[in-house]
Design a protein around this motif. Sequence first.
Motif, PDB file in Angstrom:
ATOM      1  N   LEU A  94      30.802  29.229   4.622  1.00  0.00           N
ATOM      2  CA  LEU A  94      31.817  28.791   3.662  1.00  0.00           C
ATOM      3  C   LEU A  94      31.173  28.142   2.438  1.00  0.00           C
ATOM      4  CD1 LEU A  94      34.461  27.300   6.123  1.00  0.00           C
ATOM      5  CD2 LEU A  94      34.642  29.431   4.814  1.00  0.00           C
ATOM      6  N   ASN A  95      30.133  27.376   2.661  1.00  0.00           N
ATOM      7  CA  ASN A  95      29.441  26.724   1.551  1.00  0.00           C
ATOM      8  C   ASN A  95      28.837  27.757   0.605  1.00  0.00           C
ATOM      9  OD1 ASN A  95      28.573  24.271   0.251  1.00  0.00           O
ATOM     10  ND2 ASN A  95      26.512  24.789   0.929  1.00  0.00           N
ATOM     11  N   ARG A  96      28.284  28.837   1.177  1.00  0.00           N
ATOM     12  CA  ARG A  96      27.745  29.908   0.324  1.00  0.00           C
ATOM     13  C   ARG A  96      28.843  30.515  -0.549  1.00  0.00           C
ATOM     14  NH1 ARG A  96      24.116  30.796   4.466  1.00  0.00           N
ATOM     15  NH2 ARG A  96      25.441  32.186   5.662  1.00  0.00           N
ATOM     16  N   VAL A  97      30.019  30.719   0.041  1.00  0.00           N
ATOM     17  CA  VAL A  97      31.147  31.279  -0.709  1.00  0.00           C
ATOM     18  C   VAL A  97      31.572  30.314  -1.820  1.00  0.00           C
ATOM     19  CG1 VAL A  97      33.571  31.966  -0.549  1.00  0.00           C
ATOM     20  CG2 VAL A  97      31.963  32.679   1.230  1.00  0.00           C
ATOM     21  N   ILE A  98      31.670  29.045  -1.487  1.00  0.00           N
ATOM     22  CA  ILE A  98      32.110  28.029  -2.457  1.00  0.00           C
ATOM     23  C   ILE A  98      31.118  27.907  -3.616  1.00  0.00           C
ATOM     24  CG2 ILE A  98      32.487  25.541  -2.758  1.00  0.00           C
ATOM     25  CD1 ILE A  98      33.631  25.592   0.167  1.00  0.00           C
ATOM     26  N   MET A  99      29.831  28.022  -3.319  1.00  0.00           N
ATOM     27  CA  MET A  99      28.800  27.846  -4.350  1.00  0.00           C
ATOM     28  C   MET A  99      28.574  29.083  -5.206  1.00  0.00           C
ATOM     29  SD  MET A  99      27.993  24.737  -4.162  1.00  0.00           S
ATOM     30  CE  MET A  99      26.574  24.708  -5.248  1.00  0.00           C
ATOM     31  N   LYS A 100      29.173  30.196  -4.814  1.00  0.00           N
ATOM     32  CA  LYS A 100      28.942  31.473  -5.509  1.00  0.00           C
ATOM     33  C   LYS A 100      29.216  31.412  -7.026  1.00  0.00           C
ATOM     34  CE  LYS A 100      29.265  36.279  -4.510  1.00  0.00           C
ATOM     35  NZ  LYS A 100      28.809  36.922  -3.315  1.00  0.00           N
ATOM     36  N   LEU A 112      29.483  28.571  10.538  1.00  0.00           N
ATOM     37  CA  LEU A 112      30.705  28.852   9.793  1.00  0.00           C
ATOM     38  C   LEU A 112      30.752  28.012   8.515  1.00  0.00           C
ATOM     39  CD1 LEU A 112      33.536  30.102   9.495  1.00  0.00           C
ATOM     40  CD2 LEU A 112      34.397  28.289  11.000  1.00  0.00           C
ATOM     41  N   ILE A 113      30.425  26.745   8.615  1.00  0.00           N
ATOM     42  CA  ILE A 113      30.448  25.850   7.445  1.00  0.00           C
ATOM     43  C   ILE A 113      29.394  26.270   6.423  1.00  0.00           C
ATOM     44  CG2 ILE A 113      30.024  23.467   6.700  1.00  0.00           C
ATOM     45  CD1 ILE A 113      31.513  22.635   9.325  1.00  0.00           C
ATOM     46  N   GLN A 114      28.219  26.692   6.893  1.00  0.00           N
ATOM     47  CA  GLN A 114      27.191  27.194   5.973  1.00  0.00           C
ATOM     48  C   GLN A 114      27.683  28.436   5.239  1.00  0.00           C
ATOM     49  OE1 GLN A 114      23.460  27.830   7.981  1.00  0.00           O
ATOM     50  NE2 GLN A 114      23.331  25.712   8.669  1.00  0.00           N
ATOM     51  N   ASN A 125      42.427  21.494   1.093  1.00  0.00           N
ATOM     52  CA  ASN A 125      43.261  21.035   2.209  1.00  0.00           C
ATOM     53  C   ASN A 125      43.717  22.209   3.080  1.00  0.00           C
ATOM     54  OD1 ASN A 125      43.169  18.241   1.756  1.00  0.00           O
ATOM     55  ND2 ASN A 125      44.708  18.407   0.149  1.00  0.00           N
ATOM     56  N   ALA A 126      43.992  23.344   2.451  1.00  0.00           N
ATOM     57  CA  ALA A 126      44.370  24.541   3.207  1.00  0.00           C
ATOM     58  C   ALA A 126      43.186  25.022   4.050  1.00  0.00           C
ATOM     59  CB  ALA A 126      44.839  25.645   2.256  1.00  0.00           C
ATOM     60  N   LEU A 127      41.993  24.955   3.483  1.00  0.00           N
ATOM     61  CA  LEU A 127      40.788  25.343   4.211  1.00  0.00           C
ATOM     62  C   LEU A 127      40.555  24.400   5.391  1.00  0.00           C
ATOM     63  CD1 LEU A 127      38.285  27.087   4.566  1.00  0.00           C
ATOM     64  CD2 LEU A 127      37.148  25.678   2.840  1.00  0.00           C
ATOM     65  N   GLU A 128      40.774  23.124   5.177  1.00  0.00           N
ATOM     66  CA  GLU A 128      40.622  22.145   6.261  1.00  0.00           C
ATOM     67  C   GLU A 128      41.583  22.467   7.401  1.00  0.00           C
ATOM     68  OE1 GLU A 128      41.794  18.124   8.127  1.00  0.00           O
ATOM     69  OE2 GLU A 128      42.963  19.249   6.657  1.00  0.00           O
ATOM     70  N   SER A 129      42.803  22.807   7.078  1.00  0.00           N
ATOM     71  CA  SER A 129      43.779  23.183   8.107  1.00  0.00           C
ATOM     72  C   SER A 129      43.346  24.450   8.840  1.00  0.00           C
ATOM     73  CB  SER A 129      45.159  23.418   7.483  1.00  0.00           C
ATOM     74  OG  SER A 129      45.676  22.207   7.003  1.00  0.00           O
TER      75      SER A 129
END
Length: 116
Positions: A99-105, A95-97, A9-13
């Motif tokens: 972020l997705n790379r960071v999340i999937m790390k 940007l979303i790609q 939710n913080a990331l969404e904001s």
Amino acid sequence: MVNVYDQANALESALRESEEFQQMKELYSKVNDNAESKQLFDDFRDIQMTLQQKQMQGEELLEEDIQKAQNSAQEIENDENIKGLMEAEQKMSQLIQDLNRVIMKPIEELYEINNQ
């Protein structure tokens, strides 16, 4: 323990406040405020959705469908409002790609460790 949903939710904001999103929002308003741009954009999106639905249902795309999509794409490229919005969409998508790379790390690292 960290609540992942709170972080999401913080990331969404943060995304809503990002320069990339603000620019996209501004350019989307320009498209909607111009009757010709809005019509071209709506037609383009309708054609894209129709093609996607046909593909998902396994229907063959007709030459007419492909030609219609190409003509629509050409028209929107000539519209400065839509062209700007499409460029902003690409930046947001990048940007979303990222972020997705960071999340999937963590998952990627887990599999790398177990495959060594």
